[in-house]
Design an enzyme around this catalytic site. Structure first.
Site, PDB file in Angstrom:
ATOM      1  N   ASP A  34      15.328  -7.350  -1.011  1.00 21.09           N
ATOM      2  CA  ASP A  34      16.769  -7.108  -1.222  1.00 21.09           C
ATOM      3  C   ASP A  34      17.500  -7.062   0.118  1.00 21.09           C
ATOM      4  O   ASP A  34      18.568  -7.656   0.288  1.00 21.09           O
ATOM      5  CB  ASP A  34      17.007  -5.833  -2.064  1.00 21.09           C
ATOM      6  CG  ASP A  34      16.200  -4.633  -1.591  1.00 21.09           C
ATOM      7  OD1 ASP A  34      15.296  -4.800  -0.736  1.00 21.09           O
ATOM      8  OD2 ASP A  34      16.476  -3.519  -2.077  1.00 21.09           O
ATOM      9  N   LYS A  71       8.232  -6.614  -1.447  1.00 19.39           N
ATOM     10  CA  LYS A  71       8.909  -5.448  -2.049  1.00 19.39           C
ATOM     11  C   LYS A  71       7.846  -4.346  -2.181  1.00 19.39           C
ATOM     12  O   LYS A  71       7.460  -3.946  -3.276  1.00 19.39           O
ATOM     13  CB  LYS A  71       9.487  -5.876  -3.415  1.00 19.39           C
ATOM     14  CG  LYS A  71      10.323  -4.829  -4.115  1.00 19.39           C
ATOM     15  CD  LYS A  71      11.691  -4.611  -3.504  1.00 19.39           C
ATOM     16  CE  LYS A  71      12.440  -3.514  -4.240  1.00 19.39           C
ATOM     17  NZ  LYS A  71      13.701  -3.123  -3.578  1.00 19.39           N
ATOM     18  N   ASP A  96      16.919 -20.919  -1.794  1.00 21.13           N
ATOM     19  CA  ASP A  96      18.219 -21.433  -2.254  1.00 21.13           C
ATOM     20  C   ASP A  96      19.354 -20.784  -1.459  1.00 21.13           C
ATOM     21  O   ASP A  96      20.320 -21.443  -1.078  1.00 21.13           O
ATOM     22  CB  ASP A  96      18.432 -21.152  -3.750  1.00 21.13           C
ATOM     23  CG  ASP A  96      18.069 -22.356  -4.615  1.00 21.13           C
ATOM     24  OD1 ASP A  96      17.219 -23.159  -4.185  1.00 21.13           O
ATOM     25  OD2 ASP A  96      18.625 -22.483  -5.729  1.00 21.13           O
ATOM     26  N   TYR A 143       4.721 -17.474 -10.920  1.00 23.87           N
ATOM     27  CA  TYR A 143       4.788 -18.813 -11.506  1.00 23.87           C
ATOM     28  C   TYR A 143       3.512 -19.188 -12.251  1.00 23.87           C
ATOM     29  O   TYR A 143       3.529 -20.034 -13.139  1.00 23.87           O
ATOM     30  CB  TYR A 143       5.044 -19.862 -10.418  1.00 23.87           C
ATOM     31  CG  TYR A 143       6.487 -20.029 -10.043  1.00 23.87           C
ATOM     32  CD1 TYR A 143       7.216 -18.962  -9.540  1.00 23.87           C
ATOM     33  CD2 TYR A 143       7.127 -21.252 -10.179  1.00 23.87           C
ATOM     34  CE1 TYR A 143       8.542 -19.120  -9.176  1.00 23.87           C
ATOM     35  CE2 TYR A 143       8.446 -21.416  -9.826  1.00 23.87           C
ATOM     36  CZ  TYR A 143       9.148 -20.344  -9.329  1.00 23.87           C
ATOM     37  OH  TYR A 143      10.457 -20.506  -8.986  1.00 23.87           O
ATOM     38  N   ASP A 146      11.468 -18.774  -3.861  1.00 27.53           N
ATOM     39  CA  ASP A 146      12.347 -19.633  -4.656  1.00 27.53           C
ATOM     40  C   ASP A 146      13.797 -19.172  -4.477  1.00 27.53           C
ATOM     41  O   ASP A 146      14.696 -19.968  -4.208  1.00 27.53           O
ATOM     42  CB  ASP A 146      11.929 -19.558  -6.135  1.00 27.53           C
ATOM     43  CG  ASP A 146      12.817 -20.426  -7.004  1.00 27.53           C
ATOM     44  OD1 ASP A 146      13.096 -21.564  -6.605  1.00 27.53           O
ATOM     45  OD2 ASP A 146      13.239 -19.953  -8.078  1.00 27.53           O
TER      46      ASP A 146
HETATM   47  C1  IPM Z   1      12.260 -25.300  -6.521  1.00 25.13           C
HETATM   48  C2  IPM Z   1      12.728 -25.383  -7.946  1.00 25.13           C
HETATM   49  C3  IPM Z   1      11.501 -25.286  -8.828  1.00 25.13           C
HETATM   50  C4  IPM Z   1      10.880 -23.930  -8.583  1.00 25.13           C
HETATM   51  C5  IPM Z   1      11.755 -25.487 -10.329  1.00 25.13           C
HETATM   52  C6  IPM Z   1      12.450 -26.784 -10.597  1.00 25.13           C
HETATM   53  C7  IPM Z   1      10.466 -25.380 -11.112  1.00 25.13           C
HETATM   54  O1  IPM Z   1      13.649 -24.395  -8.224  1.00 25.13           O
HETATM   55  O2  IPM Z   1      11.495 -26.178  -6.101  1.00 25.13           O
HETATM   56  O3  IPM Z   1      12.670 -24.371  -5.838  1.00 25.13           O
HETATM   57  O4  IPM Z   1      11.298 -22.936  -9.182  1.00 25.13           O
HETATM   58  O5  IPM Z   1       9.949 -23.872  -7.781  1.00 25.13           O
HETATM   59 MG    MG Z   2      14.216 -23.240  -6.517  1.00 22.96          MG
END
Ligand code: IPM
Ligand code: MG
Length: 361
Positions: free
Chosen positions: A222, A190, A250, A141, A246
Site C-alpha cells: 500500500d 504485505k 500498471d 494466479y 500486476d
Molecule cells: C498482464 C495482464 C495479465 C495478467 C492478464 C491479461 C492475464 O494484466 O500481463 O499484466 O494479469 O498478468
Molecule cells: Mg496486468
C-alpha cells in the site's frame, strides 16, 4: 536466431509488422541470421481449432529461441464470448507456465521529449526509470480456487502460496538486474498481514547477502503504490509477487505518459524469453493505422539484450527510437498541443521512421 511470432488480436498484427520491420533493419545492419516462425494463437486459433493455444503452437514455440507476442483479447462488448472469455487462463497463463517464465521485467522510463505527457508534475517525473521484476508463474494466479456453499451462500476463494525456491529465484533475477543498474532494490510485499510475505522477506534477505553491492529496502504494497506517485525517483528495481506486480506495474506504466510505450520481457532459467507490450489489443483503434507501435518495437531491443546478449544491437534500436521522438515525430496517442501536427504519423509511417533511423546509424 529463430523467433516465434504470436501476433495477437486487433492492433496486434499492425504493431507486430512494425516490430518485424525494425528487426529486419537491425539484422541487415548487423548481418544477423533471423528466421521468423508464425505461430497460431488466441482469436485466430480459436476460430480455427476451438482453442486459444493449440498443442502444435506450443511445440513449435518450444523450438524457437525467443517469442515476440502481440496483445491478446477482444472488444469489451464481446467479453463473455468464448472466443475471448477463456483467453487468460486458456493461453496467457499457460504460455508463461509452460516455458517456466517466472520473471517478468517491466521498465517504466521517461522519454525526455514526452515528459509533458506524464500525469505527474515534471519535477516529480524527471529522470524516473523503474524496473519492476514481477514473479510470474506462482502466487495467487496459480493458487487453489474453490467455489463452495457455506451457510447457504456462495463462498468463492483464491489462495496464495509461495515456496522458498520460487522466491529465491525471482530475488536472484532482481538482484542481478539491480547490479546492471543503480544497485538499489526494493522488496514489496504485505508482511504485516500475509504469511507468505514474511517468507518473501526472509528469503530475500538471505539472497541479499550474496549481493553486498546492492542497497535493499522493504515496503508494504500500500505504501509502495503511494510512493510510486509521490516520489517515483526513489525506486530503481522493485521485486514483488505476481498479484502485487500486476497492479503496481500498471501504475508504474502510466507514469511515462502513454501505456503504448512500454515493452516487457518474461524470462526463465535459460536465455529463452517472451517479449510483449504491456497493453491490450485496443479493438477500437484497430485497422485504422493509428496504434502506437513503440511498445512492440521496443520488444526488439529487449529481446536482443536478454535472449541474444547483443547489447550493441539493442542500443541501436533504443537510440533510433529516441532520435525519432527527439525529431518531433509522434503517434496520435503521443500528440499534444505543443507538437507539430505535420509530424503526427500513422503506425506504418512511424515504423518506417524508426527503420530509417536504424539504417542510417
Ligand atoms: C498482464 C495482464 C495479465 C495478467 C492478464 C491479461 C492475464 O494484466 O500481463 O499484466 O494479469 O498478468
Ligand atoms: Mg496486468
Amino acid at each position: 536466431m529463430k523467433i516465434g511470432i504470436l501476433e495477437g488480436d486487433y492492433i496486434g498484427p499492425e504493431i507486430m509488422a512494425e516490430a518485424i520491420k525494425v528487426l529486419n533493419a537491425v539484422s541487415q545492419k548487423r548481418k544477423l541470421d533471423v528466421e521468423l516462425v508464425d505461430l497460431e494463437v488466441s482469436g485466430k486459433a480459436f476460430d480455427k481449432y476451438g482453442k486459444h493455444l493449440p498443442e502444435h503452437t506450443l511445440e513449435a514455440a518450444a523450438k524457437c529461441d525467443a517469442l515476440l507476442k502481440g496483445p491478446f483479447g477482444g472488444p469489451t462488448e464481446e467479453i463473455n464470448h468464448p472466443k475471448w472469455s477463456g483467453l487468460e487462463r486458456g493461453a496467457i497463463l499457460p504460455l508463461r507456465k509452460n516455458f517456466n517464465l517466472y520473471a517478468n521485467l517491466r521498465e517504466s522510463k521517461v522519454f525526455k521529449p514526452l515528459i509533458h505527457l506524464s500525469p505527474l508534475k515534471q519535477e516529480v517525473i524527471d529522470g524516473v526509470n523503474i524496473l519492476i521484476v514481477r514473479e510470474l508463474t506462482g502466487g495467487m494466479y496459480f493458487g487453489e480456487q474453490r467455489e463452495e456453499i457455506v451457510n447457504g451462500e456462495r463462498r468463492w476463494s483464491d489462495s496464495e502460496a509461495y515456496s522458498e525456491s520460487e522466491i529465491r529465484r525471482i530475488s536472484i533475477t532482481a538482484f542481478k538486474c539491480a547490479m546492471q543498474r543503480r544497485k538499489k532494490l526494493t522488496l514489496v510485499a504485505k508482511s504485516n498481514i500475509l504469511k507468505n510475505s514474511i517468507l518473501w522477506r526472509e528469503v530475500f534477505n538471505e539472497v541479499a547477502k550474496e549481493f553486498p553491492d546492492v542497497t535493499t529496502d522493504y515496503m508494504h504494497v500500500d505504501n509502495a503504490s503511494m510512493q510510486l506517485v509521490l516520489n517515483p525517483r526513489q525506486f530503481d528495481v522493485i521485486v514483488t509477487s505476481n498479484m502485487f506486480g500486476d497492479i503496481l506495474s500498471d501504475e508504474a506504466a502510466v507514469l511515462p505518459g502513454s501505456i503504448g510505450l512500454l515493452p516487457s520481457a518474461s524470462l526463465g532459467e535459460s536465455s529463452f524469453g517472451l517479449y510483449e507490450p504491456i497493453h491490450g489489443s485496443a479493438p477500437t483503434i484497430a485497422g485504422k493505422n493509428m496504434a502506437n507501435p513503440l511498445s512492440m518495437i521496443l520488444c526488439i531491443p529487449l529481446m536482443l539484450y536478454y535472449t541474444f546478449n547483443m547489447k550493441d544491437a539493442a542500443a541501436l534500436v533504443d537510440n533510433a527510437v529516441e532520435q525519432v521522438l527527439n525529431a518531433g515525430f509522434r503517434t496520435k496517442d503521443l500528440f499534444s498541443a505543443n507538437d507539430d501536427p505535420s509530424k503526427v504519423l500513422g503506425t506504418v509511417e512511424f515504423g518506417n521512421a524508426v527503420v530509417e533511423a536504424v539504417l542510417k546509424s
